[in-house]
Design a protein around this motif. Structure first.
Motif, short mmCIF file in Angstrom:
data_model
loop_
_atom_site.label_atom_id
_atom_site.label_comp_id
_atom_site.label_asym_id
_atom_site.label_seq_id
_atom_site.Cartn_x
_atom_site.Cartn_y
_atom_site.Cartn_z
N VAL A 10 0.84 -1.21 0.00
CA VAL A 10 0.00 0.00 0.00
C VAL A 10 0.87 1.26 0.00
O VAL A 10 0.58 2.24 -0.68
CB VAL A 10 -0.97 -0.01 1.21
N ASN A 11 1.97 1.21 0.74
CA ASN A 11 2.84 2.39 0.86
C ASN A 11 3.96 2.44 -0.16
O ASN A 11 4.71 3.42 -0.19
CB ASN A 11 3.43 2.44 2.28
N ALA A 12 4.09 1.43 -0.99
CA ALA A 12 5.16 1.40 -1.99
C ALA A 12 4.83 2.31 -3.16
O ALA A 12 3.66 2.48 -3.53
CB ALA A 12 5.37 -0.02 -2.48
N GLU A 13 5.87 2.86 -3.74
CA GLU A 13 5.70 3.67 -4.94
C GLU A 13 5.85 2.76 -6.16
O GLU A 13 6.82 2.82 -6.89
CB GLU A 13 6.72 4.81 -4.95
N LEU A 14 4.86 1.91 -6.32
CA LEU A 14 4.84 0.96 -7.42
C LEU A 14 3.56 1.15 -8.20
O LEU A 14 2.56 1.66 -7.68
CB LEU A 14 4.88 -0.49 -6.88
N LEU A 15 3.58 0.69 -9.46
CA LEU A 15 2.34 0.69 -10.24
C LEU A 15 1.38 -0.31 -9.60
O LEU A 15 1.80 -1.28 -8.96
CB LEU A 15 2.63 0.27 -11.68
N LEU A 16 0.11 -0.08 -9.80
CA LEU A 16 -0.90 -0.98 -9.25
C LEU A 16 -0.70 -2.41 -9.77
O LEU A 16 -0.86 -3.38 -9.03
CB LEU A 16 -2.30 -0.47 -9.57
N SER A 17 -0.30 -2.53 -11.03
CA SER A 17 -0.06 -3.86 -11.60
C SER A 17 1.12 -4.55 -10.91
O SER A 17 1.09 -5.77 -10.71
CB SER A 17 0.20 -3.76 -13.10
N GLU A 18 2.14 -3.80 -10.52
CA GLU A 18 3.27 -4.38 -9.80
C GLU A 18 2.85 -4.83 -8.40
O GLU A 18 3.25 -5.90 -7.94
CB GLU A 18 4.41 -3.37 -9.68
N LYS A 19 2.04 -4.02 -7.75
CA LYS A 19 1.55 -4.40 -6.43
C LYS A 19 0.74 -5.69 -6.51
O LYS A 19 0.88 -6.59 -5.68
CB LYS A 19 0.70 -3.27 -5.83
N GLY A 20 -0.11 -5.77 -7.52
CA GLY A 20 -0.91 -6.98 -7.71
C GLY A 20 -0.03 -8.18 -8.01
O GLY A 20 -0.30 -9.29 -7.54
N PHE A 21 1.02 -7.97 -8.78
CA PHE A 21 1.94 -9.06 -9.11
C PHE A 21 2.56 -9.63 -7.84
O PHE A 21 2.58 -10.85 -7.64
CB PHE A 21 3.04 -8.55 -10.05
N TYR A 22 3.07 -8.77 -6.96
CA TYR A 22 3.70 -9.24 -5.73
C TYR A 22 2.68 -9.93 -4.81
O TYR A 22 2.98 -10.96 -4.21
CB TYR A 22 4.40 -8.10 -4.98
N ALA A 23 1.49 -9.37 -4.73
CA ALA A 23 0.46 -9.98 -3.89
C ALA A 23 0.08 -11.37 -4.40
O ALA A 23 -0.02 -12.33 -3.63
CB ALA A 23 -0.78 -9.08 -3.84
N MET A 24 -0.11 -11.50 -5.71
CA MET A 24 -0.50 -12.80 -6.28
C MET A 24 0.63 -13.82 -6.18
O MET A 24 0.38 -15.00 -5.88
CB MET A 24 -0.94 -12.64 -7.74
N ALA A 25 1.87 -13.40 -6.41
CA ALA A 25 3.00 -14.33 -6.29
C ALA A 25 3.15 -14.79 -4.85
O ALA A 25 3.44 -15.96 -4.59
CB ALA A 25 4.29 -13.66 -6.78
N PHE A 26 2.92 -13.89 -3.90
CA PHE A 26 2.98 -14.24 -2.47
C PHE A 26 1.90 -15.25 -2.12
O PHE A 26 2.17 -16.26 -1.47
CB PHE A 26 2.82 -12.96 -1.64
N LEU A 27 0.68 -14.99 -2.56
CA LEU A 27 -0.43 -15.90 -2.26
C LEU A 27 -0.25 -17.26 -2.93
O LEU A 27 -0.52 -18.29 -2.32
CB LEU A 27 -1.76 -15.27 -2.65
#
Length: 148
Positions: free
Chosen positions: A97-114
């Motif tokens: 949430v606090n990272a300066e990343l694109l929304l698609s990058e945030k989603g990528f990390y969340a999905m890879a983590f899950l």
């Protein structure tokens, strides 16, 4: 009081697919980190959260399985397992949430983590199921595979 737990042996294909998904999830997360333009301390944060998450997911799954099989599990340890899982997910969420990343990058990390977390739980369950069935069943499977 021991509960009788029916254990169905997972198929070899399911076990292999589970390991493949674990490798794919972790590899995707790590490749994403390696190619990210964030600072090294941020990469370290996400790596630590991934490792903490994987360990906490497996530990919780093992604890739940032990409890199902009638083994005594201390309430504080059981609660710590749940707290660790919640903490890992919360740490990743706060970081993204606090990272300066694109929304698609945030989603990528969340999905890879899950994906990695779910696959780690599945791999651990498969290992436990195969071990619970004993060496005789593993030898029988090896004999059947060698005959075909």
């Amino acid at each position: 009081m021991n509960k009788q737990v029916l254990i169905n042996k997972p198929s070899k294909a399911f076990r292999m697919a589970s390991v493949a998904m674990l490798v794919a999830g972790v590899a995707a997360f790590l490749i994403g980190l390696a190619n990210a333009t964030m600072q090294l301390n941020e990469k370290g944060y996400y790596l630590a959260v991934l490792l903490f998450g994987l360990f906490s997911f497996v530990s919780l799954q093992k604890t739940i399985r032990d409890k199902m099989e009638g083994q005594t599990i201390s309430k504080p340890y059981f609660m710590m397992c749940w707290a660790a899982v919640g903490s890992a997910i919360a740490l990743l969420t706060v970081g993204l949430v606090n990272a300066e990343l694109l929304l698609s990058e945030k989603g990528f990390y969340a999905m890879a983590f899950l994906l990695s977390g779910f696959a780690a739980i599945t791999v651990q369950k498969n290992v436990r199921d195969v071990m619970a069935l004993g060496d005789d069943e593993v030898r029988e499977e090896a004999d059947l595979e060698s005959q075909s």
